[in-house]
Motif scaffolding. Structure first.
Motif, PDB file in Angstrom:
ATOM      1  N   TRP A 160       0.919  -1.052  -0.025  1.00 11.59           N
ATOM      2  CA  TRP A 160       0.124  -0.021  -0.025  1.00 11.59           C
ATOM      3  C   TRP A 160       0.859   1.225  -0.056  1.00 11.59           C
ATOM      4  CZ3 TRP A 160      -0.984   3.732   4.136  1.00 11.59           C
ATOM      5  CH2 TRP A 160      -0.274   3.621   5.221  1.00 11.59           C
ATOM      6  N   GLY A 161       0.142   2.351  -0.304  1.00 11.79           N
ATOM      7  CA  GLY A 161       1.275   3.496  -0.260  1.00 11.79           C
ATOM      8  C   GLY A 161       0.006   4.814  -0.570  1.00 11.79           C
ATOM      9  N   ARG A 162       0.749   5.979  -0.153  1.00 15.34           N
ATOM     10  CA  ARG A 162       0.070   7.156  -0.435  1.00 15.34           C
ATOM     11  C   ARG A 162       0.296   7.450  -1.773  1.00 15.34           C
ATOM     12  NH1 ARG A 162      -1.948   9.770   4.268  1.00 15.34           N
ATOM     13  NH2 ARG A 162      -1.215   8.596   6.236  1.00 15.34           N
ATOM     14  N   GLY A 163      -0.894   7.717  -2.617  1.00 16.07           N
ATOM     15  CA  GLY A 163      -0.695   8.230  -4.021  1.00 16.07           C
ATOM     16  C   GLY A 163       0.084   7.441  -5.047  1.00 16.07           C
ATOM     17  N   ASN A 164       0.448   6.027  -4.608  1.00 12.08           N
ATOM     18  CA  ASN A 164       1.256   5.168  -5.608  1.00 12.08           C
ATOM     19  C   ASN A 164       0.285   4.300  -6.293  1.00 12.08           C
ATOM     20  OD1 ASN A 164       2.786   3.394  -6.419  1.00 12.08           O
ATOM     21  ND2 ASN A 164       3.928   2.875  -4.545  1.00 12.08           N
ATOM     22  N   PRO A 169      -5.398   8.085  -1.947  1.00 16.63           N
ATOM     23  CA  PRO A 169      -5.626   9.046  -2.550  1.00 16.63           C
ATOM     24  C   PRO A 169      -5.415  10.378  -1.667  1.00 16.63           C
ATOM     25  CG  PRO A 169      -7.284   7.783  -3.446  1.00 16.63           C
ATOM     26  CD  PRO A 169      -6.779   7.194  -1.899  1.00 16.63           C
ATOM     27  N   ALA A 170      -4.898  11.279  -2.242  1.00 14.29           N
ATOM     28  CA  ALA A 170      -4.875  12.515  -1.477  1.00 14.29           C
ATOM     29  C   ALA A 170      -6.373  13.219  -1.373  1.00 14.29           C
ATOM     30  CB  ALA A 170      -4.011  13.694  -2.192  1.00 14.29           C
ATOM     31  N   PRO A 171      -6.647  13.524  -0.083  1.00 16.49           N
ATOM     32  CA  PRO A 171      -8.106  13.902   0.115  1.00 16.49           C
ATOM     33  C   PRO A 171      -8.309  15.566  -0.512  1.00 16.49           C
ATOM     34  CG  PRO A 171      -6.543  14.134   2.152  1.00 16.49           C
ATOM     35  CD  PRO A 171      -5.854  13.577   1.026  1.00 16.49           C
ATOM     36  N   GLU A 172      -9.465  15.510  -0.963  1.00 16.94           N
ATOM     37  CA  GLU A 172      -9.665  16.885  -1.276  1.00 16.94           C
ATOM     38  C   GLU A 172      -9.516  18.210  -0.201  1.00 16.94           C
ATOM     39  OE1 GLU A 172     -10.845  17.728  -4.524  1.00 16.94           O
ATOM     40  OE2 GLU A 172     -10.590  15.599  -4.838  1.00 16.94           O
TER      41      GLU A 172
END
Length: 298
Positions: free
Chosen positions: A161-165, A173-176
């Motif tokens: 897992w990863g942030r934005g990967n 995903p990056a939050p709004e």
């Protein structure tokens, strides 16, 4: 989805499909042409529970019907051609008004004091990763699915897992900005449109629930393409390859007691029997069966 390459007529067909979806109260958040010729992405808005699966079925049926009415053919096959793939990325958040200390209608995946991602979200991710080999048997349920789940082609191939990967199985995903954490969610990237969305969502929820109940902790997030990491580093970090074939995925599913309990014995065993016959028919006749047969279905 794949549609013909004539740009003006292709765009008219897509816009007609979007209008048909809106007429059925299926909210379309965005549309854009994808990277390969004839490939398009339609993103529907978030919906609660079963309604999200209902809208997925409506989308597939509507796009296919609109294309056919205009003399075209749309395919949702995961790997219909050599130059592109079709995925079905599942975005999921958890809203539970019964969680102690939370206000009603608050996203249980969000925690502003923990870099935006709550302990509940982390444990949910850990559960999905723990059950990932079995989950793909529900979310990627055809032999053609595994032509898509390969390294470095924009689809998940490794359990991480990863942030934005976008090469990770589970992406955060990056939050709004400015939405108070409402858009904090996970994205499961291994699913495709040959899946039964009701079973795929049930499997994801069961896996995440198991992670929460067992207080599982996910490994460290992966920021790089796992396919570019040395094999030794992947091994040290516990980044394993997803099943390479439907047969391997079905073996993992058969051994998964959590997903067996979630589906119920009768449905679980029937599903395995049907998919085993699918796998055995493919192994008897290989690639020609895979594409010729599946193109008539998806």
């Amino acid at each position: 989805m794949e549609l013909p390459a004539d740009p003006p007529e292709r765009l008219e067909t897509v816009l007609a499909a979007v209008d048909a979806l809106k007429a059925q109260d299926v909210a379309v958040e965005k549309y854009y042409p994808e990277y390969a010729a004839g490939k398009h992405e339609i993103v529907t808005d978030h919906e609660p529970g079963v309604r999200a699966a209902d809208h997925h079925v409506l989308l597939r049926e509507t796009v296919e019907s609109v294309a056919r009415d205009r003399g075209y053919r749309a395919t949702f096959l995961p790997k219909p051609f050599d130059h592109s793939t079709n995925g079905c990325h599942v975005h999921l958040s958890l809203w539970d008004t019964a969680i102690a200390g939370r206000r009603p209608n608050e996203n249980a995946f969000h925690d502003p004091d923990c870099d935006g991602l709550s302990d509940t979200a982390r444990r949910f991710v850990a559960g999905v990763l723990d059950h990932a080999p079995a989950l793909v048997a529900l979310a990627a349920p055809t032999v053609n699915s595994y032509a898509r789940l390969r390294p470095q082609i924009g689809a998940a191939a490794f359990v991480c897992w990863g942030r934005g990967n976008r090469e990770a199985l589970v992406r955060i995903p990056a939050p709004e900005p400015g939405d108070g954490g409402a858009s904090t969610r996970l994205e499961f990237r291994a699913a495709d449109n040959t899946a039964n969305p009701y079973l795929a969502l049930l499997g994801l929820l069961a896996a995440g629930k198991d992670g929460i109940e067992r207080d599982l902790e996910p490994p460290e997030p992966v920021s790089a393409d796992p396919g570019n990491l040395p094999a030794g580093e992947r091994a040290d970090r516990g980044i394993e390859r997803l099943p390479r074939t439907l047969g391997q995925a079905l073996d993992a599913l058969e051994a998964d007691s959590v997903l067996r309990a979630a589906l119920g014995t009768d449905l679980f065993e029937t599903y395995l029997e049907v998919k085993r016959s699918h796998w055995e028919a493919f192994t008897d006749s290989a690639v020609s069966w895979e594409r010729d047969r599946l193109r008539t279905v998806y």
